[in-house]
Design a protein around this motif. Structure first.
Motif, PDB file in Angstrom:
ATOM      1  N   SER A 155       0.791  -1.419   0.016  1.00 27.80           N
ATOM      2  CA  SER A 155       0.064  -0.071  -0.119  1.00 27.80           C
ATOM      3  C   SER A 155       0.810   1.135  -0.164  1.00 27.80           C
ATOM      4  CB  SER A 155      -0.860  -0.061   1.154  1.00 27.80           C
ATOM      5  OG  SER A 155      -1.755  -1.194   1.278  1.00 27.80           O
TER       6      SER A 155
ATOM      7  N   ILE B 124       2.909   1.538  -3.783  1.00 30.20           N
ATOM      8  CA  ILE B 124       1.741   1.102  -4.898  1.00 30.20           C
ATOM      9  C   ILE B 124       2.320   1.172  -6.280  1.00 30.20           C
ATOM     10  CG2 ILE B 124       0.559   3.183  -5.198  1.00 30.20           C
ATOM     11  CD1 ILE B 124      -0.952  -0.322  -5.109  1.00 30.20           C
TER      12      ILE B 124
ATOM     13  N   LYS C   4       0.459  -3.678 -10.677  1.00 31.70           N
ATOM     14  CA  LYS C   4      -0.741  -4.450 -10.423  1.00 31.70           C
ATOM     15  C   LYS C   4      -1.140  -5.331  -9.355  1.00 31.70           C
ATOM     16  CE  LYS C   4      -0.907  -4.523 -15.750  1.00 31.70           C
ATOM     17  NZ  LYS C   4      -0.947  -5.796 -16.992  1.00 31.70           N
TER      18      LYS C   4
ATOM     19  N   LYS D 284      -1.956  -5.059  -6.041  1.00 27.49           N
ATOM     20  CA  LYS D 284      -2.614  -4.618  -4.895  1.00 27.49           C
ATOM     21  C   LYS D 284      -2.777  -5.013  -3.554  1.00 27.49           C
ATOM     22  CE  LYS D 284      -4.964  -1.616  -8.343  1.00 27.49           C
ATOM     23  NZ  LYS D 284      -6.219  -1.267  -8.856  1.00 27.49           N
ATOM     24  N   SER D 285      -2.609  -6.651  -3.645  1.00 29.44           N
ATOM     25  CA  SER D 285      -2.646  -7.357  -2.426  1.00 29.44           C
ATOM     26  C   SER D 285      -1.705  -8.345  -2.156  1.00 29.44           C
ATOM     27  CB  SER D 285      -3.862  -8.152  -2.525  1.00 29.44           C
ATOM     28  OG  SER D 285      -4.375  -8.825  -1.447  1.00 29.44           O
TER      29      SER D 285
END
Length: 214
Positions: free
Chosen positions: A164, A167, A172, A174-175
């Motif tokens: 986070s 980023i 791509k 994001k998690s």
């Protein structure tokens, strides 16, 4: 990682198993058309084992098979080929070949042997037990440590926070769940639990997530 064959220098006890023909079946499958394939380790109740490797790319040949005998000693399985042996332990829902530092997923297990982890390792994580063969991953003295489910929960939180905060670097991704995660848990000289961590993208690009104090 380097593969070392270990000499069997200790007394080995007998094992117990059910009356079924196979006591343990573990298998890895890679769908990669060029480098992928299927590897299967089978332990039978007559003390024999077989390890088969079949590549998807037939230009590498039809595959290979290694067979021999195995015995149990406390929580360790020894695979013997002639006068040499290598050892494996159960780690969650996988077996770990200690000299090779490799994991194979367990499909069936009827062995009466202690599991190194009394909980299921979270999805997408692979944990390698720290041994001397892994000391080059650290630039200072470390030692092995026990782990718990809480360690994984905390590690997931740390990884997600770093993604986070950076980023643009992770693009791509994001998690933290966008990565398969390989870990080595250790204790450093300050008695802190530390994790060597490598993230392998599920979106086909490699990215090292680095080293994290947990």
């Amino acid at each position: 990682m380097k593969y070392y064959i270990l000499l069997l220098v200790t007394f080995i006890s007998t094992f117990s198993c059910t009356q079924e023909k196979e006591c343990l079946i573990a298998q890895n499958v890679s769908l990669d058309n060029f480098f992928g394939g299927k590897e299967t380790l089978t332990l039978k109740n007559d003390s024999s084992f077989s390890f088969t490797s079949v590549p998807n790319n037939k230009s590498f040949g039809k595959g290979s098979i290694i067979s021999g005998k195995y015995k149990l000693f406390n929580d360790t399985i020894y695979l013997k080929i002639k006068k040499l042996s290598t050892k494996i332990i159960l780690a969650g829902d996988q077996i770990e070949l200690l000299p090779l530092n490799a994991k194979i997923k367990i499909l069936k297990n009827n062995l009466s042997i202690k599991n190194s982890y009394q909980f299921k390792i979270p999805k997408d994580f692979t944990v390698f037990t720290y041994t001397e063969s892994l000391k080059n991953y650290f630039d200072y003295p470390v030692k092995a440590t026990k782990i718990s489910l809480h360690d994984f929960e905390k590690l997931e939180s740390i990884i997600q926070k770093q993604i986070s905060l950076n980023i643009t670097k992770f693009r791509k991704h994001k998690s933290q769940s966008d990565y398969f995660k390989q870990c080595i848990f250790i204790i450093n000289a300050n008695n802190e639990k530390e994790v060597w961590l490598q993230g392998i993208s599920k979106k086909s690009s490699l990215r090292n997530l680095g080293k994290t104090i947990s």
